[in-house]
Write an enzyme that holds these catalytic residues in place. Structure first.
Site, mmCIF file in Angstrom:
data_model
loop_
_atom_site.group_PDB
_atom_site.id
_atom_site.type_symbol
_atom_site.label_atom_id
_atom_site.label_comp_id
_atom_site.label_asym_id
_atom_site.label_seq_id
_atom_site.Cartn_x
_atom_site.Cartn_y
_atom_site.Cartn_z
ATOM 1 C CG ASP B 10 41.170 40.556 46.542
ATOM 2 O OD1 ASP B 10 41.881 39.564 46.358
ATOM 3 O OD2 ASP B 10 39.927 40.548 46.396
ATOM 4 C CE1 TYR B 12 40.514 36.577 39.231
ATOM 5 C CE2 TYR B 12 41.711 35.637 41.080
ATOM 6 C CZ TYR B 12 41.587 35.857 39.726
ATOM 7 O OH TYR B 12 42.525 35.352 38.874
ATOM 8 N NE ARG B 41 34.691 35.154 45.027
ATOM 9 C CZ ARG B 41 35.990 35.382 45.073
ATOM 10 N NH1 ARG B 41 36.837 34.586 44.447
ATOM 11 N NH2 ARG B 41 36.479 36.407 45.738
ATOM 12 C CB SER B 116 45.398 38.044 43.443
ATOM 13 O OG SER B 116 44.456 37.052 43.126
ATOM 14 C CG ASN B 117 44.167 33.640 47.930
ATOM 15 O OD1 ASN B 117 45.263 33.749 48.475
ATOM 16 N ND2 ASN B 117 43.034 33.469 48.606
#
Lengths: 220, 220
Positions: B10, B12, B41, B116-117
């Site tokens: 991942d 972030y 966030r 990652s998103n």
């Protein structure tokens, strides 16, 4: 004046004050009640989202228990069996917000119903303990189809249960994500913005916003 | 000793420190930087979940912008165009955590990739700005199939992109919900528990837990 045939209410945070668990938490964990209460509510909602996203549904009663375990541990405390039992019991004895009963008694032209992520083993005792059985013609739980809000499938299920078209229903919730989901589905929406928060930035603004449930009387 | 053919990271919060935006926020909104950063966030993640649940995907870059708008408004501040632009730019210049580059350089036996998103217009500049292009054989974004983590479909897509079986992959994330999703899908999982939080109560415990990325060297 706009008219609808039914008003569909979210339960937790909308009709019933979930922060009333804070006092009991504070009794068990002096100085930590508010922190644990806040985490408990956050995780309760997050876990329902995550289980829906991952495709491994369990009931909201179980989700609520899991969220409590997390919250107590996060804040450095220990959850004993009798405390867990006692804290989960408070969810069956939440109080309605002060204006709720008065507003419901004035809504005589529409069918009134509850539509909640809560399971029936939480919702039914809560309604009975507050002697509100006669206020609602139906208590609808996502547990009947195991699809949490804010999925389209969940709101569509509630619509079918009422035997109406979605345009004939006003959906009322204090949760921004729930109002966004209801609007995304196609309900008329009234956001009860009890905490004076910004509108969720999801391009799905509520049709109306009121600070508490009394606004609904004007709407209908 | 366990072996895998690829390690999937991942981005972030796992490789890159998202809290480094706090300083810039504090410059624009003195006394409010930490609060806005935290809400930003939280909302960034919540909005990705909600859009997945409601079936109205937009890219993580857009989600990040929406979450910033919400966060600034919630804390009573105003977001001007130049501030928005500047704050979104910080996402392209996040710093890796101190141990990251050293650990990656020691992982010579496996294919390394990011999953990652984040969308490519965020991830690619971030990797380039940190001169880390050579560290990864692939940058995989959910934007390629428009299915956010933690859906099964998203992790399955990453597996296909690597051309491996899920059992041959170690997934590494600092986000509890991401590790739960990866475990639910069937990856080997290592949770980088940077904030010393409890394990998520989702009946999907990580296979291993480390305080920072250095644990991965022992794992492989």
């Amino acid at each position: 004046m706009r008219t609808v045939k039914a008003i569909l209410f979210d339960a937790y945070g909308t009709l019933f004050d979930v922060q009333s668990v804070t006092a009991k938490l504070e009794g068990f964990y002096p100085g930590n009640g508010a922190n644990i209460s806040e985490t408990w509510r956050e995780k309760q909602i997050e876990y329902s989202f995550l289980r829906q996203l991952m495709g491994n549904y369990i009931s909201f009663f179980e989700v609520t228990k899991d969220a409590l375990c997390y919250a107590v541990e996060k804040h450095g405390e220990t959850l004993r069996d009798h405390q867990e039992k006692s804290l989960l019991q408070t969810y069956l004895h939440l109080s309605p917000y002060p204006e709720v009963k008065g507003v419901l008694s004035q809504l005589t032209e529409q069918k009134l119903a509850i539509f909640s992520n809560g399971s029936h083993n939480m919702l039914n005792p809560l309604i009975e303990n507050n002697r509100m059985e006669k206020s609602f013609s139906k208590i609808i739980s996502v547990d009947e189809i195991k699809q949490y809000k804010p999925t389209v499938a969940s709101y569509a299920y509630a619509t079918n249960q009422l035997g109406l078209k979605k345009e004939e229903i006003l959906f009322v919730s204090s949760n921004g994500w729930d109002i966004s989901g209801a609007k995304n589905y196609g309900f008329n929406t009234a956001w009860i913005n009890r905490k004076n928060l910004p509108v969720e930035k999801l391009n799905l603004p509520p049709d109306t916003i009121y600070p508490d449930l009394r606004g609904i009387i004007k709407w209908t």
